[in-house]
Design a protein around this motif. Structure first.
Motif: not given
Length: 303
Positions: A275-287
């Motif tokens: 995953k890209t940094k942006d994808e993991i960032s978005a996932q972190y916010v959701r999680c």
């Protein structure tokens, strides 16, 4: 007739020009340092004019900064020949928030030296990391300070008993040693953005080293491959009591969720690296939102 001073200035100028030309030729045909934190290995520039021009036009690989998340294999990395046998800028378990401040400080002191940094870090399955941390802090190989902490806070408890204590006792959760601190605390900036450019997995050690070498344009020493071995004997996640594994999954819910880990470790896989940094960032916010909701409902989760 020109004065001796005038002739001297003329000769000096010619000498300076000659030195510049000689220096340019020497730089063309000799080694140039590979600019990367920790003194990684050198590379040879092309010895033809066309090759040198192509190299000059090509983008330079980024300089590596390594975040050492405890119990993920970072000590092995730092003590290897990859970093010249010395600890790097971020040795000592600093997080990306400290790193951002340090880069700004260095850039203010020397803008050229502090440019083109990219950040690498190892991550590890939360259950495996929890077991490794427990084993280290209750073993004879730990440092004196860590051993004393283990004696005072774990004592004769089994790993099952300690996991249960963390779930049930808020004070015990506040007193954890850095080795038990969740990985997201090292990897995410205060604004919720993921701070790692190259994610490496302890479970996929050799593949991660290959990607490190390719990303930063350097050769990883052969001695570093196959070195992520246990220094002390401990069980695997599959050996834990089901209740204990559930406790660990609850405590480290945010790590599991953000980094795409399933219940049991899978060898030679690194889901977060896809995953890209942006994808993991978005996932972190959701999680994190899910984790906070669970905490409000009474669950014990390391945020």
């Amino acid at each position: 007739m020109k004065s001796f001073a005038s002739l001297g200035r003329h000769a000096g100028a010619m000498s300076a020009l000659a030195l510049l030309l000689i220096g340019a030729v020497l730089r063309l045909f000799h080694f140039q340092p590979f600019d990367i934190t920790g003194g990684l290995q050198q590379r040879r520039l092309p010895t033809t004019v066309a090759g040198a021009a192509a190299a000059a036009a090509a983008p330079h690989p980024p300089k590596a900064l390594y975040i050492h998340v405890p119990k993920t294999g970072g000590t092995t990395m730092i003590r290897s020949d990859l970093f010249g046998g010395v600890e790097t800028l971020v040795a000592g378990h600093h997080d990306v928030r400290w790193l951002a401040t340090e880069i700004v400080r260095r850039r203010n002191a020397n803008a050229a030296a502090a440019s083109n940094y990219e950040v690498a870090a190892h991550i590890r399955h939360p259950c495996s990391r929890f077991i490794s941390s427990f084993a280290y802090l209750t073993s004879s190989i730990s440092s004196l300070r860590d051993r004393r902490w283990g004696e005072e806070n774990i004592g004769d408890m089994s790993i099952d008993e300690y996991a249960k204590l963390l779930v049930r006792d808020r004070v015990a959760r506040r007193k954890i040693r850095i080795h038990f601190v969740p990985q997201h605390s090292f990897l995410v900036h205060s604004d919720g953005t993921f701070g790692i450019d190259l994610v490496m997995c302890q479970e996929a050690w050799s593949e991660s080293l290959d990607r490190f070498g390719a990303h930063f344009g350097t050769t990883v020493p052969d001695s570093l491959y196959g070195t992520a071995t246990r220094k002390n004997s401990h069980n695997s996640c599959g050996d834990l009591a089901p209740e204990t594994r559930q406790f660990v999954e609850q405590l480290y819910f945010l790590d599991y969720c953000m980094l795409d880990y399933v219940s049991l470790p899978v060898h030679d896989t690194c889901p977060a690296a896809m995953k890209t940094k942006d994808e993991i960032s978005a996932q972190y916010v959701r999680c994190r939102k899910m984790a906070e909701e669970r905490v409000e409902n009474g669950e014990a989760i390391f945020l």
